[in-house]
Write an enzyme that holds these catalytic residues in place. Structure first.
Site, PDB file in Angstrom:
ATOM      1  N   GLY A  68       1.453   6.482   8.658  1.00 53.16           N
ATOM      2  CA  GLY A  68       2.290   5.701   9.701  1.00 53.16           C
ATOM      3  C   GLY A  68       2.903   6.909  10.710  1.00 53.16           C
ATOM      4  O   GLY A  68       3.898   6.772  11.175  1.00 53.16           O
ATOM      5  N   ARG A 109       3.843   7.092  15.200  1.00 52.23           N
ATOM      6  CA  ARG A 109       4.831   6.267  16.102  1.00 52.23           C
ATOM      7  C   ARG A 109       6.007   5.957  15.168  1.00 52.23           C
ATOM      8  O   ARG A 109       6.092   5.898  14.209  1.00 52.23           O
ATOM      9  CB  ARG A 109       4.382   5.002  16.566  1.00 52.23           C
ATOM     10  N   ASP A 156      -7.223   3.563   6.920  1.00 45.80           N
ATOM     11  CA  ASP A 156      -6.856   2.097   6.414  1.00 45.80           C
ATOM     12  C   ASP A 156      -6.237   2.573   4.708  1.00 45.80           C
ATOM     13  O   ASP A 156      -6.944   2.660   3.978  1.00 45.80           O
ATOM     14  CB  ASP A 156      -7.838   1.093   6.282  1.00 45.80           C
ATOM     15  N   ASN A 215       5.280   6.544   4.729  1.00 46.46           N
ATOM     16  CA  ASN A 215       6.024   5.708   5.668  1.00 46.46           C
ATOM     17  C   ASN A 215       5.559   4.269   6.236  1.00 46.46           C
ATOM     18  O   ASN A 215       6.094   3.586   6.865  1.00 46.46           O
ATOM     19  CB  ASN A 215       6.304   6.573   6.781  1.00 46.46           C
ATOM     20  N   TYR A 267       8.107  -9.109   3.241  1.00 49.36           N
ATOM     21  CA  TYR A 267       8.503  -7.607   3.631  1.00 49.36           C
ATOM     22  C   TYR A 267       9.710  -7.152   2.713  1.00 49.36           C
ATOM     23  O   TYR A 267       9.507  -6.042   2.025  1.00 49.36           O
ATOM     24  CB  TYR A 267       9.055  -7.522   4.871  1.00 49.36           C
ATOM     25  N   ALA A 304      10.218  -8.346  -0.169  1.00 45.86           N
ATOM     26  CA  ALA A 304       9.611  -8.135  -1.772  1.00 45.86           C
ATOM     27  C   ALA A 304       8.998  -6.843  -1.900  1.00 45.86           C
ATOM     28  O   ALA A 304       9.169  -5.990  -2.893  1.00 45.86           O
ATOM     29  CB  ALA A 304       8.449  -9.155  -1.856  1.00 45.86           C
ATOM     30  N   ILE A 350      17.222   0.831  13.213  1.00 40.38           N
ATOM     31  CA  ILE A 350      16.904   2.213  13.743  1.00 40.38           C
ATOM     32  C   ILE A 350      16.207   1.946  15.082  1.00 40.38           C
ATOM     33  O   ILE A 350      15.701   0.992  15.297  1.00 40.38           O
ATOM     34  CB  ILE A 350      15.955   2.806  13.137  1.00 40.38           C
TER      35      ILE A 350
END
Length: 240
Positions: free
Chosen positions: A8, A11, A55, A82, A148, A150, A181
């Site tokens: 990730g 961006r 992926d 990330n 999320y 979890a 953030i």
């Protein structure tokens, strides 16, 4: 030159982590899944940056990518897990699809990347660093983010476990849990000012580069005696 992989990494927070490690002199490979334009833009901004489209929920694709990176550069010193997605919804209305999408990327993507990289670090006796990006949602929970939260809580637990398993190999594994953030994700919040005023003691959202600075420190030799820790960076919002 040390080699770092950032998933990730083109961006948001991931981009800032990529930029900080690049500025620290790493050969950085930024992994992304779909946005070719963002990847191209970053390679133009950072000459010598490598990008890989993958992926990370596909374990075989991850193995091929990591093997290729090792063949190309001859080493892997740092992995920053990330990459993550959000599929929010209240628990009783959350579909199995939403659960599995988040689990497959946030948790299994981290598992796939870590397994592929740790095999190399262990076999080649590389005293490497792995930094996993969790979230304050994984520490304190968040309404509408059962899936999320979890996965992010699981990331903290996996970090602590792997740190113990690989300590004998001198591989440091730590976790960073950001709060609010300034990213595209938080720009859509309707109650930003209320959160700043009443939720965050420092009265502001964090900057992506502040997370990047912390990750770069954990990746450096200055953090060689730190492993198995979850470091919260949230302006004092939660008691961790």
């Amino acid at each position: 030159m040390k080699v770092a992989i950032v998933t990730g990494g083109t961006r948001g927070i991931g981009k800032s982590i990529t930029e900080e490690l690049y500025n620290e002199g790493y050969q950085v490979i930024a992994v992304y899944n779909s946005n070719d334009a963002k990847a191209l833009e970053l390679t133009q901004q950072l000459p010598g940056l490598d990008v890989c489209k993958c992926d990370i929920s596909d374990s075989k694709a991850v193995q091929r990518m990591v093997s290729k990176i090792y063949r190309t550069y001859g080493r892997i010193d740092c992995l920053v897990n990330n990459a993550g997605i959000i599929r929010d919804g209240y628990f009783l209305m959350m579909s199995e699809e939403k659960w599995m999408d988040v689990v497959n990327i946030n948790l299994m993507g981290l598992v796939n990347m870590s397994k592929a990289v740790l095999k190399i670090m262990k076999a080649k006796h590389i005293h490497g660093k792995i930094i996993n990006i969790s979230s304050t949602s994984g520490v304190a929970g968040q309404v509408g983010q059962a899936n999320y939260s979890a996965t992010k809580g699981a990331i903290v637990a996996v970090t602590k476990t792997l740190a113990k398993e690989f300590a004998q190999d001198q591989i440091n594994i730590n976790c960073v849990s950001p709060g609010f953030i300034e990213t595209d994700m938080t720009s859509e919040l309707r109650n930003k000012e209320e959160i700043k005023e009443h939720v965050i003691p420092l009265k502001r959202f964090g900057r992506p580069e502040e997370v990047g600075w912390l990750v770069a420190f954990l990746a450096s030799d200055k953090a060689n005696y730190i492993t198995g820790k979850n470091i919260v960076i949230d302006g004092g919002m939660i008691n961790d």
